[in-house]
Design a protein around this motif. Sequence first.
Motif, mmCIF file in Angstrom:
data_model
loop_
_atom_site.group_PDB
_atom_site.id
_atom_site.type_symbol
_atom_site.label_atom_id
_atom_site.label_comp_id
_atom_site.label_asym_id
_atom_site.label_seq_id
_atom_site.Cartn_x
_atom_site.Cartn_y
_atom_site.Cartn_z
ATOM 1 N N UNK A 1 32.906 34.301 45.676
ATOM 2 C CA UNK A 1 33.533 33.471 44.653
ATOM 3 C C UNK A 1 32.585 33.173 43.493
ATOM 4 N N UNK A 2 31.351 32.845 43.782
ATOM 5 C CA UNK A 2 30.422 32.537 42.690
ATOM 6 C C UNK A 2 30.066 33.793 41.900
ATOM 7 N N UNK A 3 29.935 34.933 42.584
ATOM 8 C CA UNK A 3 29.683 36.181 41.855
ATOM 9 C C UNK A 3 30.854 36.504 40.934
ATOM 10 N N UNK A 4 32.083 36.295 41.408
ATOM 11 C CA UNK A 4 33.243 36.560 40.555
ATOM 12 C C UNK A 4 33.246 35.624 39.355
ATOM 13 N N UNK A 5 32.919 34.364 39.581
ATOM 14 C CA UNK A 5 32.817 33.428 38.459
ATOM 15 C C UNK A 5 31.749 33.867 37.469
ATOM 16 N N UNK A 6 30.623 34.345 37.965
ATOM 17 C CA UNK A 6 29.569 34.838 37.076
ATOM 18 C C UNK A 6 30.082 35.993 36.219
ATOM 19 N N UNK A 7 30.784 36.931 36.846
ATOM 20 C CA UNK A 7 31.340 38.057 36.087
ATOM 21 C C UNK A 7 32.362 37.571 35.067
ATOM 22 N N UNK A 8 33.215 36.640 35.469
ATOM 23 C CA UNK A 8 34.223 36.122 34.541
ATOM 24 C C UNK A 8 33.564 35.429 33.347
ATOM 25 N N UNK A 9 32.533 34.643 33.612
ATOM 26 C CA UNK A 9 31.801 34.011 32.512
ATOM 27 C C UNK A 9 31.158 35.079 31.624
ATOM 28 N N UNK A 10 30.591 36.088 32.231
ATOM 29 C CA UNK A 10 29.941 37.169 31.489
ATOM 30 C C UNK A 10 30.942 37.836 30.538
ATOM 31 N N UNK A 11 32.136 38.109 31.029
ATOM 32 C CA UNK A 11 33.151 38.777 30.215
ATOM 33 C C UNK A 11 33.717 37.878 29.114
ATOM 34 N N UNK A 12 33.764 36.576 29.338
ATOM 35 C CA UNK A 12 34.506 35.693 28.446
ATOM 36 C C UNK A 12 33.673 34.861 27.478
ATOM 37 N N UNK A 13 32.384 34.710 27.707
ATOM 38 C CA UNK A 13 31.591 33.852 26.837
ATOM 39 C C UNK A 13 31.226 34.588 25.547
ATOM 40 N N UNK A 14 31.632 34.050 24.402
ATOM 41 C CA UNK A 14 31.390 34.740 23.132
ATOM 42 C C UNK A 14 29.912 34.828 22.754
ATOM 43 N N UNK A 15 29.085 33.943 23.283
ATOM 44 C CA UNK A 15 27.663 33.922 22.962
ATOM 45 C C UNK A 15 26.846 34.876 23.824
ATOM 46 N N UNK A 16 27.478 35.506 24.810
ATOM 47 C CA UNK A 16 26.757 36.323 25.775
ATOM 48 C C UNK A 16 25.956 37.452 25.125
ATOM 49 N N UNK A 17 26.531 38.184 24.180
ATOM 50 C CA UNK A 17 25.807 39.309 23.571
ATOM 51 C C UNK A 17 24.547 38.843 22.859
ATOM 52 N N UNK A 18 24.639 37.737 22.147
ATOM 53 C CA UNK A 18 23.469 37.208 21.454
ATOM 54 C C UNK A 18 22.383 36.755 22.418
ATOM 55 N N UNK A 19 22.788 36.094 23.489
ATOM 56 C CA UNK A 19 21.823 35.645 24.502
ATOM 57 C C UNK A 19 21.180 36.849 25.182
ATOM 58 N N UNK A 20 21.987 37.847 25.516
ATOM 59 C CA UNK A 20 21.450 39.047 26.170
ATOM 60 C C UNK A 20 20.451 39.754 25.259
ATOM 61 N N UNK A 21 20.736 39.813 23.957
ATOM 62 C CA UNK A 21 19.811 40.444 23.014
ATOM 63 C C UNK A 21 18.490 39.682 22.985
ATOM 64 N N UNK A 22 18.561 38.349 22.900
ATOM 65 C CA UNK A 22 17.333 37.539 22.890
ATOM 66 C C UNK A 22 16.563 37.687 24.200
ATOM 67 N N UNK A 23 17.292 37.684 25.311
ATOM 68 C CA UNK A 23 16.653 37.821 26.613
ATOM 69 C C UNK A 23 15.941 39.163 26.733
ATOM 70 N N UNK A 24 16.567 40.227 26.256
ATOM 71 C CA UNK A 24 15.959 41.555 26.376
ATOM 72 C C UNK A 24 14.723 41.705 25.497
ATOM 73 N N UNK A 25 14.625 40.890 24.445
ATOM 74 C CA UNK A 25 13.474 40.952 23.532
ATOM 75 C C UNK A 25 12.288 40.114 23.995
ATOM 76 N N UNK A 26 12.495 39.256 24.966
ATOM 77 C CA UNK A 26 11.421 38.353 25.367
ATOM 78 C C UNK A 26 10.278 39.094 26.034
#
Length: 171
Positions: free
Chosen positions: A78-103
Amino acid sequence: KLCVHLADLPEQRFARARQLFTQYRNDENGANEIAFADGYVTHLLTDFFWTERVIVQFHKQFPPNLPWEKKRKLYYQETDQNDFDLYYQMPWRKGIWAKLSETIPGNFGTFLTSGEIAKWRDRVLRWYDDKEKEPKIEPVCISYKKTQNFINQVSPEIQRILEEWNYLLKL
């Protein structure tokens, strides 16, 4: 010495998160290390509230004789599914992922090495690319709505706590 995952009793976790927050405000740390400590403490407080408000309620839904492994498996599905759902639906995710990958991670005191931090960062960045990891279920006990409500309730609480702790340090 603080335990990295603060695997104590819940009330001790809260106090130890505050101790970690205070430690990084009192030492001569740079802005990056303080920001990492803030994020880490936010994670610890989130875990504290998640345990108190979600996990405890999750376990109360089952008969006491249900094997631990069955509850554990359902919890992570259930928590993994919620994580995936948040990943798919959060509009800020791409920006956060870009910043995270640059760290470029550094060591976090004596708690985590830069290599450990980089390994976890890379795991997080790749996790959602593997469609086999998604349970593809509709969570029942820990619904997406319950998860969103938790986020909406706890985020301002944690912000208030950190502001209060920071204020008290300046007195």
